[in-house]
Design a protein around this motif. Structure first.
Motif, PDB file in Angstrom:
ATOM      1  N   UNK A  30     -21.978  11.003  15.546  1.00 18.37           N
ATOM      2  CA  UNK A  30     -20.925  10.062  15.189  1.00 18.37           C
ATOM      3  C   UNK A  30     -19.570  10.762  15.302  1.00 18.37           C
ATOM      4  N   UNK A  31     -18.537  10.027  15.652  1.00 17.95           N
ATOM      5  CA  UNK A  31     -17.197  10.624  15.704  1.00 17.95           C
ATOM      6  C   UNK A  31     -16.795  11.182  14.330  1.00 17.95           C
ATOM      7  N   UNK A  32     -15.933  12.165  14.339  1.00 15.30           N
ATOM      8  CA  UNK A  32     -15.457  12.755  13.084  1.00 15.30           C
ATOM      9  C   UNK A  32     -14.890  11.673  12.177  1.00 15.30           C
ATOM     10  N   UNK A  33     -15.259  11.749  10.908  1.00 10.93           N
ATOM     11  CA  UNK A  33     -14.764  10.804   9.916  1.00 10.93           C
ATOM     12  C   UNK A  33     -15.587   9.535   9.791  1.00 10.93           C
ATOM     13  N   UNK A  34     -16.517   9.320  10.707  1.00 11.16           N
ATOM     14  CA  UNK A  34     -17.349   8.118  10.653  1.00 11.16           C
ATOM     15  C   UNK A  34     -18.685   8.483  10.030  1.00 11.16           C
ATOM     16  N   UNK A  35     -19.040   7.749   8.991  1.00 11.86           N
ATOM     17  CA  UNK A  35     -20.332   7.976   8.356  1.00 11.86           C
ATOM     18  C   UNK A  35     -21.272   6.852   8.786  1.00 11.86           C
ATOM     19  N   UNK A  36     -22.477   7.223   9.211  1.00 11.47           N
ATOM     20  CA  UNK A  36     -23.417   6.168   9.618  1.00 11.47           C
ATOM     21  C   UNK A  36     -23.848   5.333   8.421  1.00 11.47           C
ATOM     22  N   UNK A  37     -24.014   4.043   8.655  1.00 10.83           N
ATOM     23  CA  UNK A  37     -24.562   3.239   7.568  1.00 10.83           C
ATOM     24  C   UNK A  37     -26.055   3.453   7.528  1.00 10.83           C
ATOM     25  N   UNK A  38     -26.590   3.261   6.385  1.00  9.57           N
ATOM     26  CA  UNK A  38     -28.022   3.450   6.210  1.00  9.57           C
ATOM     27  C   UNK A  38     -28.749   2.316   6.922  1.00  9.57           C
ATOM     28  N   UNK A  39     -29.581   2.675   7.860  1.00  8.43           N
ATOM     29  CA  UNK A  39     -30.367   1.681   8.598  1.00  8.43           C
ATOM     30  C   UNK A  39     -31.783   1.682   8.033  1.00  8.43           C
TER      31      UNK A  39
END
Length: 196
Positions: A30-39
């Motif tokens: 993921x790009x810096x600063x982006x947190x993945x949502x829980x899938x």
């Protein structure tokens, strides 16, 4: 095992291997600063075993892309992928997975994710599906209620389940032969033209 079945089986193994390589071969970052949502993966239909390759492939595709988004991609995550795979199985497929991949007394001590998918193919997918796909392609019929796009998509879907994917000319020729004459004339007004 006859030669045609072996060729078909090798081709299907290769498709499953390419699916894993394409979707999970490189770590998804993921790009810096982006947190993945829980899938949670609840949208993925459980695989219970089925004799059609398309059932296994569609399920494997859903699982692979879900695992990629959940950061289970890259070679170093292979065992983690195997450990979560049982959450996407049910019935005989889950039983096979427990007996052959997870059980302490299993015959094979180490499995890769690709080998598990190939093992599921070998256990559940019937070699007769090769002939079924050819027959389904040959007998596909246009349905006015479903529309032209659905007819074309059905032809492509059947072709994808064949041992050797048909060339575009054959698919288009079958499509044009299968639609009503007035549609055919609207698409190709000159009778001397062909799908080429």
């Amino acid at each position: 095992m006859n030669e045609a079945v072996k060729i078909h089986m090798d081709h299907m193994h290769d498709r499953l291997t390419r699916l894993v390589d394409d979707s999970l071969g490189v770590r998804f970052k993921f790009p810096d600063g982006v947190k993945p949502r829980r899938a949670d993966g609840k949208h993925i239909r459980l695989y219970a075993g089925g004799h059609k390759f398309s059932q296994l492939e569609d399920w494997a595709m859903d699982v692979c892309y879900h695992l990629a988004v959940c950061c289970y991609s890259g070679d170093d995550m292979d065992q983690e992928r195997i450990f979560v795979l049982h959450k996407f199985m049910d019935g005989e497929a889950r039983n096979w997975f427990r007996r052959h991949v997870l059980h302490t007394n299993r015959d094979k001590s180490y499995w890769t994710f690709k080998e598990v998918l190939i093992g599921l193919y070998n256990r559940f997918v019937n070699a007769a599906t090769m002939q079924e796909a050819c027959e389904a392609f040959r007998t596909a019929v246009y349905d006015a209620q479903m529309g032209v796009q659905t007819f074309y998509d059905d032809l492509v879907g059947h072709a994808q389940n064949m041992a050797v994917y048909l060339d575009e000319f054959t698919i288009w020729e079958t499509f044009l032969d299968g639609i009503p004459a007035e549609m055919h004339r609207a698409l190709i007004p000159d009778d001397n033209l062909s799908p080429e």
